[in-house]
Design a protein around this motif. Structure first.
Motif, short mmCIF file in Angstrom:
data_model
loop_
_atom_site.label_atom_id
_atom_site.label_comp_id
_atom_site.label_asym_id
_atom_site.label_seq_id
_atom_site.Cartn_x
_atom_site.Cartn_y
_atom_site.Cartn_z
N GLU A 1 0.84 -1.20 0.00
CA GLU A 1 0.00 0.00 0.00
C GLU A 1 0.88 1.26 0.00
O GLU A 1 0.67 2.19 -0.78
CB GLU A 1 -0.88 -0.02 1.26
N LEU A 2 1.91 1.23 0.81
CA LEU A 2 2.83 2.38 0.91
C LEU A 2 3.49 2.65 -0.44
O LEU A 2 3.57 3.78 -0.91
CB LEU A 2 3.92 2.09 1.95
N ARG A 3 3.90 1.58 -1.13
CA ARG A 3 4.56 1.75 -2.43
C ARG A 3 3.57 2.34 -3.44
O ARG A 3 3.92 3.25 -4.20
CB ARG A 3 5.11 0.41 -2.92
N THR A 4 2.35 1.87 -3.38
CA THR A 4 1.33 2.40 -4.30
C THR A 4 1.13 3.89 -4.04
O THR A 4 1.10 4.69 -4.98
CB THR A 4 0.00 1.63 -4.09
N GLU A 5 1.09 4.27 -2.76
CA GLU A 5 0.95 5.69 -2.39
C GLU A 5 2.16 6.50 -2.88
O GLU A 5 2.04 7.67 -3.21
CB GLU A 5 0.80 5.83 -0.87
N LEU A 6 3.33 5.83 -2.96
CA LEU A 6 4.54 6.51 -3.43
C LEU A 6 4.65 6.49 -4.95
O LEU A 6 5.64 6.91 -5.53
CB LEU A 6 5.78 5.82 -2.82
N GLY A 7 3.59 5.90 -5.59
CA GLY A 7 3.60 5.84 -7.06
C GLY A 7 4.49 4.73 -7.59
O GLY A 7 4.89 4.74 -8.75
N LEU A 8 4.80 3.77 -6.72
CA LEU A 8 5.64 2.64 -7.12
C LEU A 8 4.78 1.40 -7.30
O LEU A 8 3.66 1.33 -6.78
CB LEU A 8 6.69 2.37 -6.03
N ALA A 9 5.32 0.41 -7.99
CA ALA A 9 4.63 -0.87 -8.12
C ALA A 9 4.59 -1.54 -6.75
O ALA A 9 5.58 -1.49 -6.01
CB ALA A 9 5.36 -1.77 -9.11
N PRO A 10 3.47 -2.15 -6.36
CA PRO A 10 3.37 -2.77 -5.03
C PRO A 10 4.39 -3.90 -4.82
O PRO A 10 4.84 -4.12 -3.70
CB PRO A 10 1.94 -3.30 -4.98
N ASP A 11 4.79 -4.61 -5.90
CA ASP A 11 5.76 -5.71 -5.80
C ASP A 11 7.02 -5.37 -6.60
O ASP A 11 7.08 -5.60 -7.81
CB ASP A 11 5.15 -7.02 -6.34
N PRO A 12 8.04 -4.84 -5.92
CA PRO A 12 9.27 -4.40 -6.63
C PRO A 12 9.96 -5.52 -7.40
O PRO A 12 10.46 -5.30 -8.51
CB PRO A 12 10.16 -3.90 -5.49
#
Ligand code: LRH
Ligand code: MN
Length: 385
Positions: A347-358
């Motif tokens: 969720e945090l990655r999505t909020e940062l505009g990143l893919a949820p699974d790096p």
């Protein structure tokens, strides 16, 4: 939850340039496709780790493995890639002259040569804008009587003092300790106490770095972390994990519970407060696994341990501890550790505009196929100077 997310957004993990090169053991160094041939390509790979995790914005350099003609240009290149130059690592462990030691060597000439290398590393800090020099000495002896243990400490202190005086405004050095290897009887900086004592004598610009692979089996590393933080002498970590010795495996891979306990003491001791200045660096070798995914996984392992540590119910823990409720206190601790934080981090990655699974996003990016195709010929980077 917002504070936890805020702390996680502010997390900063530094990856080591040498993790992107070939590495191995005395038995074999296995070359891998697409390995960088120079520090510029290493930075490009490190930028991938930051691009997919969002929390790995700096890269530690190792001299001379990352020697270039123009260090300011290398720092400029890093900036273009969206990363920065982190700690500068000295290397006084790969020159024939250092067989019997470097800054502790019986010969004043050899000590001079070693100290001059450390001073050159401070020049490189000036050129790259780095504020941290990391000092590890392989110095030690293999047989009782080989040299005078106390005299070697005097020589070490003399060199460290000269380097300390050379440090500029806002610069510091981190002294790394290691129980053994390559020395097999006595190492001159073998444990946290020795490093701490030298740093206290020198002053506030000298702190200790805790390499999680450098302790005797069974050592309670989180105790060392708690103690050094309390003293304001924890400068940083060289994160990795091990089953036996200095295996330099992915952090959290061998003992995720130990990593959680360490990160809890960091949280409890204020180690995430920017003014504490604790550097969270990885120091690993991906001998058989792909290097960039290995770094991404490692950054995620630290992030997961950190999230769990931040989830510890501190009030409930303090209450149980003050009541002497042993099992209650332990249960509060284990509840946090047994919490699956992966949905929170996705969720945090999505909020940062990143893919949820790096890991999946990097694998799909085609970057590996690109570098494997491009990086043909030339000398692949490794530990060889
Ligand atoms: C020594 C060490 C040190 C580095 C080297 C790459 O074992 O941990 O931090 O210089 O690994
Ligand atoms: Mn290290």
């Amino acid at each position: 939850m917002t504070d936890i997310k805020a702390a996680l957004r502010a997390q900063h993990i530094e990856t080591p340039s040498w993790a992107y090169g070939n590495s191995g053991t005395r038995f074999k160094v296995f070359a891998q496709k697409g390995v960088p041939r120079d520090p510029y390509e290493k930075l490009a790979d490190a930028a991938q780790v930051h691009a997919y995790t969002g929390i790995a914005p700096t890269v530690a350099l190792h001299i001379p493995w990352d020697k270039v003609d123009d260090y300011a240009d290398l720092a400029r290149h890093a900036g273009e890639l969206g990363v920065g130059i982190g700690a500068i690592n000295s290397n006084v462990f790969q020159d024939d002259d250092y067989m019997l030691g470097s800054v502790t060597h019986p010969s004043a000439g050899v000590r001079r040569k070693a100290t001059d290398h450390l001073l050159e590393c401070v020049d490189i800090m000036d050129a790259t804008g780095s504020d941290t020099l990391k000092l590890w000495f392989s110095d030690g002896i293999n047989y009782p009587g080989q040299d005078d243990i106390r005299a070697r400490q005097d020589r070490l202190a003399e060199s460290l003092s000269e380097v300390y005086d050379r440090l500029g405004e806002g610069q510091r050095f981190l002294l790394e300790y290691k129980l053994f290897e390559p020395a097999f009887y006595a190492t001159d900086v073998p444990d946290w106490g020795t490093a701490y004592a030298h740093c206290v004598k020198l002053g506030p610009k000298a702190q200790v770095v805790v390499d999680t692979g450098h302790h005797a089996p069974g050592t309670n590393i989180e105790f060392i972390v708690a103690f050094l933080l309390r003293e304001g002498k924890l400068g940083g970590f060289d994160f990795n994990s091990r089953f036996y010795a200095d295996d330099d495996l992915m952090v959290g891979a061998a003992d995720p519970f130990q990593l959680f306990r360490i990160m809890y003491e960091v949280v409890r001791g204020g180690g995430f407060d920017p003014e504490t200045g604790v550097a969270f660096m990885l120091d690993q070798c991906h001998n058989i696994e792909p290097k960039i995914p290995g770094q991404i996984r490692s950054v995620m392992n630290v992030q997961e341990a950190t999230a769990k540590a931040l989830l510890v119910d501190r009030d409930a823990l303090a209450a149980a501890q003050s009541e002497g409720d042993v099992l209650g206190a332990n249960a509060v601790f284990m509840d946090a550790y047994n919490t699956d934080v992966r949905p929170l981090l996705a969720e945090l990655r999505t909020e940062l505009g990143l893919a949820p699974d790096p890991m999946a996003a990097y694998a799909k990016s085609g970057y590996f196929e690109k570098i494997a195709a491009e990086r043909v010929g030339g000398q692949q980077a490794g530990w060889g100077a």
